[in-house]
Design an enzyme around this catalytic site. Structure first.
Site, PDB file in Angstrom:
ATOM      1  N   ARG A 234      68.972  10.612  -0.768  1.00 18.53           N
ATOM      2  CA  ARG A 234      68.783   9.950  -2.062  1.00 18.53           C
ATOM      3  C   ARG A 234      70.105   9.308  -2.467  1.00 18.53           C
ATOM      4  O   ARG A 234      71.179   9.910  -2.294  1.00 18.53           O
ATOM      5  CB  ARG A 234      68.342  10.943  -3.148  1.00 18.53           C
ATOM      6  CG  ARG A 234      66.886  11.356  -3.074  1.00 18.53           C
ATOM      7  CD  ARG A 234      65.911  10.209  -3.372  1.00 18.53           C
ATOM      8  NE  ARG A 234      64.516  10.617  -3.271  1.00 18.53           N
ATOM      9  CZ  ARG A 234      63.732  10.440  -2.209  1.00 18.53           C
ATOM     10  NH1 ARG A 234      64.206   9.857  -1.127  1.00 18.53           N
ATOM     11  NH2 ARG A 234      62.467  10.817  -2.218  1.00 18.53           N
ATOM     12  N   GLU A 263      69.071   1.616  -6.260  1.00 20.95           N
ATOM     13  CA  GLU A 263      68.139   0.900  -5.380  1.00 20.95           C
ATOM     14  C   GLU A 263      66.874   0.426  -6.083  1.00 20.95           C
ATOM     15  O   GLU A 263      66.221  -0.519  -5.618  1.00 20.95           O
ATOM     16  CB  GLU A 263      67.761   1.760  -4.168  1.00 20.95           C
ATOM     17  CG  GLU A 263      66.886   2.958  -4.493  1.00 20.95           C
ATOM     18  CD  GLU A 263      66.457   3.710  -3.237  1.00 20.95           C
ATOM     19  OE1 GLU A 263      67.318   4.028  -2.405  1.00 20.95           O
ATOM     20  OE2 GLU A 263      65.254   3.984  -3.092  1.00 20.95           O
ATOM     21  N   HIS A 295      65.715   1.690   2.329  1.00 21.09           N
ATOM     22  CA  HIS A 295      64.813   2.851   2.200  1.00 21.09           C
ATOM     23  C   HIS A 295      63.635   2.732   3.178  1.00 21.09           C
ATOM     24  O   HIS A 295      62.471   2.779   2.772  1.00 21.09           O
ATOM     25  CB  HIS A 295      64.317   2.988   0.747  1.00 21.09           C
ATOM     26  CG  HIS A 295      63.993   4.423   0.405  1.00 21.09           C
ATOM     27  ND1 HIS A 295      64.349   5.010  -0.793  1.00 21.09           N
ATOM     28  CD2 HIS A 295      63.353   5.393   1.107  1.00 21.09           C
ATOM     29  CE1 HIS A 295      63.927   6.264  -0.817  1.00 21.09           C
ATOM     30  NE2 HIS A 295      63.325   6.514   0.322  1.00 21.09           N
TER      31      HIS A 295
HETATM   32  P1  NAD Z   1      63.700  20.174   2.903  1.00 21.59           P
HETATM   33  O1  NAD Z   1      63.258  20.741   1.605  1.00 21.59           O
HETATM   34  O2  NAD Z   1      63.014  20.609   4.149  1.00 21.59           O
HETATM   35  O3  NAD Z   1      65.277  20.429   3.107  1.00 21.59           O
HETATM   36  C1  NAD Z   1      66.199  20.281   2.081  1.00 21.59           C
HETATM   37  C2  NAD Z   1      67.320  21.280   2.334  1.00 21.59           C
HETATM   38  O4  NAD Z   1      68.339  21.070   1.350  1.00 21.59           O
HETATM   39  C3  NAD Z   1      66.856  22.733   2.228  1.00 21.59           C
HETATM   40  O5  NAD Z   1      67.274  23.458   3.363  1.00 21.59           O
HETATM   41  C4  NAD Z   1      67.562  23.226   0.965  1.00 21.59           C
HETATM   42  O6  NAD Z   1      67.912  24.609   1.014  1.00 21.59           O
HETATM   43  C5  NAD Z   1      68.801  22.345   0.976  1.00 21.59           C
HETATM   44  N1  NAD Z   1      69.486  22.338  -0.312  1.00 21.59           N
HETATM   45  C6  NAD Z   1      68.983  22.578  -1.548  1.00 21.59           C
HETATM   46  N2  NAD Z   1      69.967  22.531  -2.457  1.00 21.59           N
HETATM   47  C7  NAD Z   1      71.106  22.254  -1.793  1.00 21.59           C
HETATM   48  C8  NAD Z   1      72.466  22.095  -2.182  1.00 21.59           C
HETATM   49  N3  NAD Z   1      72.823  22.203  -3.468  1.00 21.59           N
HETATM   50  N4  NAD Z   1      73.376  21.816  -1.235  1.00 21.59           N
HETATM   51  C9  NAD Z   1      72.997  21.706   0.063  1.00 21.59           C
HETATM   52  N5  NAD Z   1      71.742  21.867   0.495  1.00 21.59           N
HETATM   53  C10 NAD Z   1      70.801  22.134  -0.420  1.00 21.59           C
HETATM   54  O7  NAD Z   1      63.602  18.589   2.714  1.00 21.59           O
HETATM   55  P2  NAD Z   1      63.511  17.484   3.860  1.00 21.59           P
HETATM   56  O8  NAD Z   1      62.087  17.203   4.168  1.00 21.59           O
HETATM   57  O9  NAD Z   1      64.443  17.849   4.962  1.00 21.59           O
HETATM   58  O10 NAD Z   1      64.061  16.215   3.060  1.00 21.59           O
HETATM   59  C11 NAD Z   1      65.421  16.106   2.702  1.00 21.59           C
HETATM   60  C12 NAD Z   1      65.588  14.920   1.777  1.00 21.59           C
HETATM   61  O11 NAD Z   1      65.323  13.711   2.504  1.00 21.59           O
HETATM   62  C13 NAD Z   1      64.586  14.868   0.606  1.00 21.59           C
HETATM   63  O12 NAD Z   1      65.065  15.574  -0.501  1.00 21.59           O
HETATM   64  C14 NAD Z   1      64.473  13.394   0.315  1.00 21.59           C
HETATM   65  O13 NAD Z   1      65.353  13.084  -0.745  1.00 21.59           O
HETATM   66  C15 NAD Z   1      64.967  12.701   1.576  1.00 21.59           C
HETATM   67  N6  NAD Z   1      63.957  11.840   2.198  1.00 21.59           N
HETATM   68  C16 NAD Z   1      64.283  10.536   2.430  1.00 21.59           C
HETATM   69  C17 NAD Z   1      63.358   9.692   3.031  1.00 21.59           C
HETATM   70  C18 NAD Z   1      63.702   8.236   3.336  1.00 21.59           C
HETATM   71  O14 NAD Z   1      62.810   7.455   3.669  1.00 21.59           O
HETATM   72  N7  NAD Z   1      64.958   7.820   3.284  1.00 21.59           N
HETATM   73  C19 NAD Z   1      62.100  10.169   3.378  1.00 21.59           C
HETATM   74  C20 NAD Z   1      61.800  11.527   3.142  1.00 21.59           C
HETATM   75  C21 NAD Z   1      62.741  12.349   2.548  1.00 21.59           C
END
Ligand code: NAD
Length: 335
Positions: A234, A263, A295
């Site tokens: 994000r 964005e 994105h």
């Molecule tokens: P997920 O929930 O499987 O993993 C997120 C991880 O972040 C978890 O392990 C959690 O414990 C950790 N976390 C929480 N708080 C934290 C902190 N303060 N510091 C460090 N780590 C922390 O999620 P995911 O499916 O792996 O997705 C991750 C991110 O990817 C989403 O939050 C989303 O913003 C982003 N995303 C982007 C796109 C894109 O098209 N660019 C698409 C999907 C998701």
């Protein structure tokens, strides 16, 4: 159920119509983003289907609830753009698509790393102009380098797995450790240590108050000089001005972004005939060592199919009064 699909692009329509078998839901497609101005389109709808840059703040939620909307079906995993307290107070149900293809995003993060390191974006342009000089295209072997993964959930762990395949050493930072990453030999360290030891840092944690501007001037200061910084998570995880300073000083060697903090004014639209007003973004585009995609990390056929199938199933669960596994719990939300 009558569902208004906001921020519709041709591909959303294609995949949602294919998933909406036998026309079980009445999908009404709207091209505009959901904002206070466009909330009038929600009149007569029971549900709205929204994407990452639709506005779901208290004023918009209140406006659509007054028009009879009871359900918000997000086509995204992240729900940081939803005012959860307002949704709870208005008794709206919030459903999302928690995982549609972590592979899509992890593979895109790695694509940014490879492209930046080997300067594929520059080589592509050069060769088209019959310029076969290699000056300025020098990269480094990924093998043996250290990759820091911030947020080792589904996407972070897959990114780690691919980089492990290249022979990289893995360090990670998360609030909880992922056993799959430990098996790969990932060492969990503090954030300052991760920044100081990583040749590549890839961000995969969610946007929350604790992670807003996780990459600020102090973090840039702690980084190993010349590192590659990748953000496919994000935009607001990064203080763009601090990172721009880091690029100018050479502290940050390369920056790969699929997301950007402002964005919503830019991405998903063709603005090629307009003058972009965002000077911070325009400055980023002047660096040869910055690669930005709009994105698109999620944008694979597999992901779109999964998003559409899960979204339709979520709406059906709501319509039939069944518990939905993808409901965002609003019970614990602070006032
Ligand atoms: P997920 O929930 O499987 O993993 C997120 C991880 O972040 C978890 O392990 C959690 O414990 C950790 N976390 C929480 N708080 C934290 C902190 N303060 N510091 C460090 N780590 C922390 O999620 P995911 O499916 O792996 O997705 C991750 C991110 O990817 C989403 O939050 C989303 O913003 C982003 N995303 C982007 C796109 C894109 O098209 N660019 C698409 C999907 C998701």
């Amino acid at each position: 159920m009558k569902v208004g699909v906001f921020s519709t692009k041709s591909y959303d329509r294609t995949f949602l119509e294919a998933a909406n078998v036998d026309g079980q839901h009445d999908l009404v497609f709207f091209e505009p983003r959901l904002t206070l101005e466009t909330s009038v389109l929600a009149t007569g709808l029971t549900a709205i289907c929204a994407f990452v840059n639709d506005q779901l703040d208290a004023s918009v939620l209140s406006a659509i609830a007054q028009k009879g909307v009871r359900l918000i079906a997000l086509r995204s995993a992240g729900f940081n753009h939803v005012d959860l307290a307002a949704a709870r107070d208005l008794e709206l149900t919030l459903l999302r698509v928690p995982a549609y293809s972590p592979y899509a995003v992890a593979e895109h993060a790695v694509a940014l790393i490879l492209c930046l390191n080997r300067k594929i974006h520059r080589a592509y342009n050069r060769v088209r102009e019959d310029n076969f000089s290699l000056e300025g295209l020098l990269g480094f072997d990924l093998h043996g380098r250290t990759v820091g993964i911030v947020g080792t959930g589904k996407i972070g762990a897959l990114t780690a797995k691919i980089m492990h395949g290249f022979g990289c050493r893995l360090v990670g930072y998360d609030v909880s450790q992922n056993p799959d990453c430990l098996v790969m030999g990932m060492e969990y360290v503090s954030l300052p240590e991760l920044f100081a030891t990583s040749d590549i840092v890839s961000l995969h944690c969610p946007l929350m108050p604790e992670t807003y501007h996780l990459i600020n001037a102090e973090a840039v200061n702690q980084m190993k000089p010349g590192l590659i910084l990748i953000n496919t998570s994000r935009g607001q995880l990064i203080d763009t001005k601090a990172v721009t300073k880091g690029l100018k000083s050479g502290k940050i060697g390369y920056l790969g972004l699929d997301v950007y903090e402002q964005e919503s004014d830019l991405f998903f639209e063709d603005l090629s005939n307009q003058v972009i007003q965002d000077d911070v973004f325009q400055r980023l585009l002047t660096f040869p060592n910055v690669l930005i995609t709009g994105h698109q990390a999620f944008f694979t056929e597999d992901a779109l199919r999964n998003i559409a199938t899960t979204t339709i199933a979520n709406i059906t669960d709501f319509e039939q009064g069944r518990p939905c596994p993808n409901q965002v719990s609003l019970d614990q939300v602070q006032k």
